[in-house]
Design a protein around this motif. Structure first.
Motif, PDB file in Angstrom:
ATOM      1  N   HIS A  17       0.834  -1.204   0.000  1.00  0.00           N
ATOM      2  CA  HIS A  17       0.000   0.000   0.000  1.00  0.00           C
ATOM      3  C   HIS A  17       0.873   1.259   0.000  1.00  0.00           C
ATOM      4  O   HIS A  17       0.527   2.250  -0.641  1.00  0.00           O
ATOM      5  CB  HIS A  17      -0.953   0.001   1.198  1.00  0.00           C
ATOM      6  N   TYR A  18       1.985   1.208   0.730  1.00  0.00           N
ATOM      7  CA  TYR A  18       2.931   2.330   0.706  1.00  0.00           C
ATOM      8  C   TYR A  18       3.473   2.511  -0.711  1.00  0.00           C
ATOM      9  O   TYR A  18       3.552   3.625  -1.225  1.00  0.00           O
ATOM     10  CB  TYR A  18       4.107   2.089   1.655  1.00  0.00           C
ATOM     11  N   ILE A  19       3.841   1.411  -1.348  1.00  0.00           N
ATOM     12  CA  ILE A  19       4.377   1.477  -2.710  1.00  0.00           C
ATOM     13  C   ILE A  19       3.316   1.995  -3.679  1.00  0.00           C
ATOM     14  O   ILE A  19       3.589   2.871  -4.502  1.00  0.00           O
ATOM     15  CB  ILE A  19       4.918   0.105  -3.158  1.00  0.00           C
ATOM     16  N   ALA A  20       2.102   1.481  -3.568  1.00  0.00           N
ATOM     17  CA  ALA A  20       1.015   1.924  -4.462  1.00  0.00           C
ATOM     18  C   ALA A  20       0.756   3.419  -4.303  1.00  0.00           C
ATOM     19  O   ALA A  20       0.564   4.131  -5.293  1.00  0.00           O
ATOM     20  CB  ALA A  20      -0.251   1.120  -4.183  1.00  0.00           C
ATOM     21  N   LYS A  21       0.756   3.887  -3.060  1.00  0.00           N
ATOM     22  CA  LYS A  21       0.529   5.311  -2.799  1.00  0.00           C
ATOM     23  C   LYS A  21       1.621   6.150  -3.462  1.00  0.00           C
ATOM     24  O   LYS A  21       1.331   7.174  -4.087  1.00  0.00           O
ATOM     25  CB  LYS A  21       0.503   5.561  -1.287  1.00  0.00           C
ATOM     26  N   ALA A  22       2.862   5.703  -3.348  1.00  0.00           N
ATOM     27  CA  ALA A  22       3.979   6.426  -3.951  1.00  0.00           C
ATOM     28  C   ALA A  22       3.913   6.382  -5.479  1.00  0.00           C
ATOM     29  O   ALA A  22       4.052   7.417  -6.141  1.00  0.00           O
ATOM     30  CB  ALA A  22       5.298   5.835  -3.453  1.00  0.00           C
ATOM     31  N   GLU A  23       3.691   5.191  -6.021  1.00  0.00           N
ATOM     32  CA  GLU A  23       3.689   5.034  -7.477  1.00  0.00           C
ATOM     33  C   GLU A  23       2.537   5.781  -8.126  1.00  0.00           C
ATOM     34  O   GLU A  23       2.669   6.277  -9.243  1.00  0.00           O
ATOM     35  CB  GLU A  23       3.676   3.548  -7.847  1.00  0.00           C
ATOM     36  N   LYS A  24       1.415   5.872  -7.420  1.00  0.00           N
ATOM     37  CA  LYS A  24       0.260   6.613  -7.940  1.00  0.00           C
ATOM     38  C   LYS A  24       0.609   8.086  -8.166  1.00  0.00           C
ATOM     39  O   LYS A  24       0.038   8.747  -9.028  1.00  0.00           O
ATOM     40  CB  LYS A  24      -0.888   6.484  -6.936  1.00  0.00           C
ATOM     41  N   LYS A  25       1.601   8.556  -7.422  1.00  0.00           N
ATOM     42  CA  LYS A  25       2.037   9.953  -7.542  1.00  0.00           C
ATOM     43  C   LYS A  25       3.364  10.086  -8.286  1.00  0.00           C
ATOM     44  O   LYS A  25       4.048  11.107  -8.195  1.00  0.00           O
ATOM     45  CB  LYS A  25       2.177  10.577  -6.143  1.00  0.00           C
ATOM     46  N   GLY A  26       3.744   9.012  -9.020  1.00  0.00           N
ATOM     47  CA  GLY A  26       4.942   9.077  -9.849  1.00  0.00           C
ATOM     48  C   GLY A  26       6.242   8.819  -9.102  1.00  0.00           C
ATOM     49  O   GLY A  26       7.321   9.081  -9.636  1.00  0.00           O
ATOM     50  N   ARG A  27       6.169   8.319  -7.903  1.00  0.00           N
ATOM     51  CA  ARG A  27       7.367   7.993  -7.137  1.00  0.00           C
ATOM     52  C   ARG A  27       7.641   6.498  -7.267  1.00  0.00           C
ATOM     53  O   ARG A  27       6.896   5.783  -7.933  1.00  0.00           O
ATOM     54  CB  ARG A  27       7.199   8.404  -5.671  1.00  0.00           C
ATOM     55  N   ARG A 106       3.369  13.366  -1.814  1.00  0.00           N
ATOM     56  CA  ARG A 106       3.053  14.766  -2.108  1.00  0.00           C
ATOM     57  C   ARG A 106       4.101  15.425  -3.003  1.00  0.00           C
ATOM     58  O   ARG A 106       3.972  16.594  -3.345  1.00  0.00           O
ATOM     59  CB  ARG A 106       2.917  15.556  -0.812  1.00  0.00           C
ATOM     60  N   GLY A 107       5.151  14.675  -3.346  1.00  0.00           N
ATOM     61  CA  GLY A 107       6.139  15.201  -4.282  1.00  0.00           C
ATOM     62  C   GLY A 107       7.326  15.881  -3.641  1.00  0.00           C
ATOM     63  O   GLY A 107       8.145  16.490  -4.338  1.00  0.00           O
ATOM     64  N   LYS A 108       7.465  15.795  -2.350  1.00  0.00           N
ATOM     65  CA  LYS A 108       8.593  16.409  -1.663  1.00  0.00           C
ATOM     66  C   LYS A 108       9.888  15.738  -2.128  1.00  0.00           C
ATOM     67  O   LYS A 108       9.923  14.535  -2.402  1.00  0.00           O
ATOM     68  CB  LYS A 108       8.405  16.236  -0.153  1.00  0.00           C
ATOM     69  N   LYS A 109      10.969  16.488  -2.209  1.00  0.00           N
ATOM     70  CA  LYS A 109      12.249  15.937  -2.621  1.00  0.00           C
ATOM     71  C   LYS A 109      12.796  15.013  -1.547  1.00  0.00           C
ATOM     72  O   LYS A 109      12.644  15.266  -0.345  1.00  0.00           O
ATOM     73  CB  LYS A 109      13.255  17.074  -2.873  1.00  0.00           C
ATOM     74  N   MET A 110      13.465  13.938  -1.980  1.00  0.00           N
ATOM     75  CA  MET A 110      13.996  12.944  -1.036  1.00  0.00           C
ATOM     76  C   MET A 110      14.940  13.573  -0.013  1.00  0.00           C
ATOM     77  O   MET A 110      14.909  13.205   1.157  1.00  0.00           O
ATOM     78  CB  MET A 110      14.708  11.809  -1.777  1.00  0.00           C
ATOM     79  N   GLU A 111      15.744  14.536  -0.430  1.00  0.00           N
ATOM     80  CA  GLU A 111      16.654  15.187   0.516  1.00  0.00           C
ATOM     81  C   GLU A 111      15.889  15.818   1.681  1.00  0.00           C
ATOM     82  O   GLU A 111      16.303  15.705   2.830  1.00  0.00           O
ATOM     83  CB  GLU A 111      17.466  16.253  -0.219  1.00  0.00           C
ATOM     84  N   LYS A 112      14.752  16.410   1.387  1.00  0.00           N
ATOM     85  CA  LYS A 112      13.927  17.029   2.437  1.00  0.00           C
ATOM     86  C   LYS A 112      13.222  15.958   3.264  1.00  0.00           C
ATOM     87  O   LYS A 112      13.124  16.074   4.484  1.00  0.00           O
ATOM     88  CB  LYS A 112      12.891  17.960   1.821  1.00  0.00           C
TER      89      LYS A 112
END
Length: 116
Positions: A17-27, A106-112
């Protein structure tokens, strides 16, 4: 659902579910794994092993090689509750993870996200 039941859920059952949530937003899954590893200190091989074993959240966090000290910098609201105000330690760890995945989606950069 009681707290005890939440903690007894396997990480592997929620992980997709974590992966699906991320992939749904292009991550990516790799970014989700980066978050897991940053937060807990597990190597990729260890993380995959815990998932394969069906480790529950309580044991997953209790056995984490090195919980990241920078996780205390994670603030904000998850499920209507301020993460930094959660007193129960295991619930706070779980919500830290939820918050990081939310930031990724939400698209935040990985560094942040990784408080770099």
């Amino acid at each position: 659902m009681t707290k005890h039941r939440i903690f007894s859920i396997s990480v592997a059952s929620v992980y997709p579910h974590y992966i699906a949530k991320a992939e749904k937003k292009g991550r990516t899954k790799a970014e989700v794994d980066d978050i897991f590893r940053w937060l807990t200190g597990y190597s990729q091989q260890q993380l995959e092993g815990e998932l394969a074993q069906g480790t529950n959240f309580e044991d997953f966090f209790a056995q984490a090689p090195q919980l990241n000290p920078a996780r205390s910098l994670i603030t904000g609201v998850v499920c209507g509750i301020r993460v930094e105000n959660i007193e129960e330690p295991l619930m706070r760890e779980l919500r830290y993870l939820d918050k990081l995945i939310d930031e990724l989606a939400r698209g935040k950069k990985m560094e942040k996200i990784l408080r770099g």
